[in-house]
Design a protein around this motif. Structure first.
Motif: not given
Length: 316
Positions: A137-152
Motif C-alpha cells: 500500500l501507499g501511505r500519505a501522512d496518516d492515511r493509506y491508499f491502494t492505487f494512486c494519490a494526486g497533489f495539484g
C-alpha cells in the motif's frame, strides 16, 4: 470462515436485487455478516470492528472510495486486537473487492473482471481454494491508499467531479474531461509552479506544477482503456511518481496525448518520473488540492508519502 460484507448502498453499478444475489452467493461459502455504510468514513469503523471481532475476511461492494475506507480501517485497527507474532499481512482479515462503482481501478488492477457477477465468481473460487495475494500500500501522512494519490491539478479535477456528482451528474469519462479542461483553463496557477519533491539525503526537485503518485498500474481507466503515467508501478514495489514541471499549453497538450496513447508513456523536458520510491515528501508554497484513490481530501501544503510492503492479503 467468518466474513463481513461492507455495502455502499449508493454504489452506481449495483441494485438491491443484485446485492441480494451477492449475499446469497457469499453465504453459500462463508458465515456472513452484512453492514451498509451510512456516511463518509463509516466503512473505516466497520473494518476496525471486523478486526476486533476476529473476522477472517472483509468483502467490499462499492467503488474505490469504499475500498479505501475499509483498507484504512483494517490498517489502523488497535494493535491489541491482532496477533503481533504473525507476519503483518496475516494479522488482519483478508480483503475481497466486488466492483460496484463507476471505475473500480483497484479491483481491475488486481485482475478482477469489470462486472460484479464475474468478479464474485472469481472471489468465491478464491475463497474455496484459499487463493490469496499480498499487496503493498501507499501511505500519505496518516492515511493509506491502494492505487494512486494526486497533489495539484489531478486532485483539483477530482474535486470538480465530486462537486458535479453532488449536483446529480453521473460520473463518466466525458465529465472528467470537461472538469480537467475547466480546471486547467480557469482554476490553476500555471505561471509559478511551487511544489517541491524532497527525498531523504538528496537534493529536492523543485518548481513542480502537479504530481501523480502510483502504487500500481494503471493510474485510472477511461472506459476499457488504461491510463498509465507510470506503467512500471506495482503492488510489489515502492511508489512511482510522475510530476509535470510546467503546465504550458503546448507541453501539457503533448503530455495528455501521450497519456491517452496506448503505446506511449509521458516523457519530455517538462516531465519528472521516479520509480520504486520508499519515501518522499511533497512541499508546496501555497495550499494544493490533494486526493487519495480518487477521493478529494482538501488542500495541503505538505504531505509525506511512504510505501508499505506486503501490507494486506487480497483474494483475486
Amino acid at each position: 470462515m467468518r466474513a463481513l460484507l461492507v455495502v455502499n448502498p449508493k454504489a452506481t453499478a449495483t441494485s438491491q436485487r443484485s446485492r441480494d444475489v451477492l449475499v446469497r452467493a457469499l453465504r453459500s461459502e462463508v458465515d456472513l455478516t452484512v453492514e451498509y455504510t451510512r456516511r463518509r468514513d463509516h466503512a473505516v469503523i466497520l473494518a476496525r470492528e471486523a478486526v476486533r471481532h476476529g473476522m477472517d475476511l472483509v468483502v467490499t461492494l462499492g467503488g474505490d472510495g469504499t475500498v479505501n475506507e475499509v483498507v484504512n480501517g483494517l490498517m489502523t485497527a488497535e494493535p491489541s486486537t491482532v496477533d503481533l507474532a504473525q507476519p503483518s499481512a496475516e494479522r488482519l482479515p483478508a480483503l475481497a473487492v466486488v466492483p460496484g462503482g463507476s471505475t473500480n481501478v483497484f479491483a481491475r488492477a488486481l485482475g478482477l473482471p469489470r462486472e460484479w457477477p464475474e468478479a464474485t465468481s472469481v472471489i468465491l473460487d478464491g475463497v474455496r481454494l484459499g487463493r490469496f495475494r499480498s499487496v503493498g500500500l501507499g501511505r500519505a501522512d496518516d492515511r493509506y491508499f491502494t492505487f494512486c494519490a494526486g497533489f495539484g491539478l489531478d486532485a483539483a479535477v477530482v474535486h470538480r467531479v465530486e462537486q458535479a456528482r453532488r449536483r446529480g451528474r453521473v460520473s463518466t469519462p466525458s465529465l472528467y474531461l470537461r472538469a480537467m479542461i475547466a480546471q486547467y483553463a480557469l482554476g490553476t496557477e500555471r505561471r509559478h509552479p511551487d511544489i517541491a519533491l524532497e527525498l531523504p539525503d538528496e537534493v529536492a526537485a523543485t518548481e513542480l506544477a502537479t504530481v501523480v503518485i502510483q502504487n500500481t498500474a494503471p493510474w485510472t481507466y477511461i472506459g476499457d482503456r488504461e491510463v498509465n503515467p507510470n506503467p512500471d508501478a506495482s503492488f510489489d514495489l515502492g511508489l512511482d511518481v510522475m510530476a509535470v514541471r510546467r503546465l504550458r499549453v503546448p507541453s501539457t497538450t503533448r503530455t495528455v496525448t501521450q497519456l491517452l496513447s496506448r503505446r506511449s508513456q509521458p516523457h519530455g523536458r517538462q516531465i519528472l518520473r521516479m520509480h520504486d520510491l520508499e519515501e518522499f515528501t511533497l512541499v508546496a508554497g501555497r495550499p494544493q488540492a490533494f486526493q487519495l484513490d480518487g477521493d478529494y481530501l482538501g488542500e495541503r501544503e505538505k504531505v509525506r508519502f511512504s510505501s508499505v510492503s506486503a501490507a494486506l492479503r487480497v483474494i483475486c
